[in-house]
Enzyme design. Structure first.
Site, PDB file in Angstrom:
ATOM      1  N   ASN A 196      10.469  -0.956  -6.844  1.00 29.87           N
ATOM      2  CA  ASN A 196       9.901  -0.218  -5.726  1.00 29.87           C
ATOM      3  C   ASN A 196       9.775  -1.132  -4.511  1.00 29.87           C
ATOM      4  O   ASN A 196       9.403  -2.300  -4.629  1.00 29.87           O
ATOM      5  CB  ASN A 196       8.524   0.329  -6.111  1.00 29.87           C
ATOM      6  N   HIS A 197      10.066  -0.587  -3.332  1.00 34.05           N
ATOM      7  CA  HIS A 197      10.071  -1.405  -2.114  1.00 34.05           C
ATOM      8  C   HIS A 197       8.677  -1.916  -1.760  1.00 34.05           C
ATOM      9  O   HIS A 197       8.532  -2.860  -0.965  1.00 34.05           O
ATOM     10  CB  HIS A 197      10.637  -0.603  -0.939  1.00 34.05           C
ATOM     11  N   SER A 198       7.637  -1.317  -2.322  1.00 38.64           N
ATOM     12  CA  SER A 198       6.285  -1.801  -2.039  1.00 38.64           C
ATOM     13  C   SER A 198       6.056  -3.192  -2.617  1.00 38.64           C
ATOM     14  O   SER A 198       5.170  -3.923  -2.177  1.00 38.64           O
ATOM     15  CB  SER A 198       5.244  -0.832  -2.614  1.00 38.64           C
TER      16      SER A 198
END
Length: 382
Positions: free
Chosen positions: A79-81
């Protein structure tokens, strides 16, 4: 991992990682199927399966699959988070070692950054004035893009309102990095400049198949020292989609725009403003504004530097690295990843907007060849 606290605000908390919960080894039965096509289908299917939010947001897929590029395949879904492209690639690099020496970390190219004092033709005062002026212009354009200014509609723009539910198609193509360096040195540009020029030329050729040439022209006339986490700044880059008799014209236009963009704090300004918006409005509202800005543009472009020597992942030599991203409101995302003497081009496309991504890969290869040939011809006549 991220959880909601009592006020429903998301925050990071430490958690115990159970590796078995994140490593997936699918059973593959190809029979007479094409391995490359199977891999593309497998990775594309992953875009429709959300990560389990009850555990850290990453997965490792180990595929016992011999493709035209490699003996086996590792797919990392993160996930890009967790981090931006630079920090995630730094993490991957940290997990690898040189194939020639399993005790050493990968070697990355040295960056040669020019200071304001070494900029030819500029006094420091003039450079500062230009920096402020360019930053102001870019900031106003960025605000306008967030509020109302939209790119010209083209077949590759897609419908951002449906992006979250769509199955994205991921493909890649590897080209010779030495060809790109040859063009870079001959034209006195950077690798990034060359890649943008190649992308502009390829998109012009690709779109020409869907529009009459004159219609396309008329349409455009109208319109690791890196830190961990997400340190993302945006730069709005106007691609000029048009056919030119001289393919080097794409490079000249890109170089001119990039030269001005380098004398601007646009990326730093957008990064800082996003941080301020998150603190003032919260993550959800800030993300909504960012999504609005992205949805008013056509595509994403990213270029990452990789190891200069062959590296291995736990004793397994890596043949190529193909990063990509999905989930944002774009029907086309281009990632360029260098590794050894190769450059891998990764495309993430919405198949309802770009039904033939391999043709776009062909156009990228052909554009690189035509630009290289034009440079060689120019050098021969000088």
């Amino acid at each position: 991992m991220k959880v909601n606290d009592s006020s429903q605000e998301q925050k990071w908390v430490r958690t115990k990682v159970v590796a078995e919960d994140h490593v997936i080894i699918p059973k593959i039965e190809l029979e007479n199927a094409n391995a490359d096509a199977f891999l593309e289908s497998y990775v594309s299917d992953l875009t429709t399966i959300p990560l389990d939010t009850s555990k850290p947001l990453w997965e490792v897929h180990l595929l016992d699959l011999k493709t035209s590029d490699a003996q086996n395949v590792v797919v990392l879904k993160i996930n890009h988070s967790v981090g931006d492209g630079m920090s995630l690639m730094s993490l991957v690099h940290a997990c690898t070692r040189k194939t020639s020496n399993h005790e050493e970390l990968p070697s990355l190219p040295n960056e040669n950054r020019l200071s304001s004092k070494s900029m030819a033709g500029y006094s420091r005062l003039i450079w500062m004035v230009m920096l402020v002026w360019n930053t102001l212009c870019d900031a106003l354009k960025f605000i306008a893009t967030t509020m109302f200014l939209k790119d010209t509609d083209t077949p590759i723009k897609g419908d951002f309102r449906l992006s979250k539910s769509k199955r994205m198609c991921l493909v890649h193509r590897t080209v010779d990095l030495e060809d790109i360096k040859f063009i870079k040195n001959a034209m006195k540009m950077t690798v990034n400049d060359v890649l943008l020029g190649v992308a502009q030329a390829a998109l012009s050729e690709y779109l020409e198949r869907r529009y009459e040439v004159q219609d396309l022209a008329n349409m455009m006339a109208k319109g690791s020292k890196c830190k961990w986490g997400n340190w993302i700044g945006y730069m709005l880059f106007p691609l000029s989609l048009a056919l030119h008799d001289d393919p080097l014209e794409h490079l000249r236009r890109v170089k001119s725009i990039i030269h001005r963009k380098k004398n601007s704090l646009e990326a730093l300004l957008t990064f800082t403003s996003t941080k301020i918006l998150i603190k003032m409005l919260g993550v959800v509202r800030a993300a909504s504004l960012t999504s609005r800005t992205i949805s008013n543009t056509t595509m994403s472009f990213s270029n990452l530097v990789g190891p200069t020597e062959e590296v291995s992942l736990y004793g397994h030599p890596i043949t190529y690295i193909a990063p990509s991203a999905y989930g944002h409101p774009h029907a086309l995302t281009m990632h360029f990843q260098s590794y050894m003497n190769k450059m891998t081009i990764s495309l993430t496309v919405d198949p309802t907007a770009i039904c033939d991504p391999h043709q776009l890969c062909d156009d990228l290869e052909e554009s690189l060849r035509s630009i290289k040939a034009a440079v060689q011809e120019r050098n021969a006549t000088q």
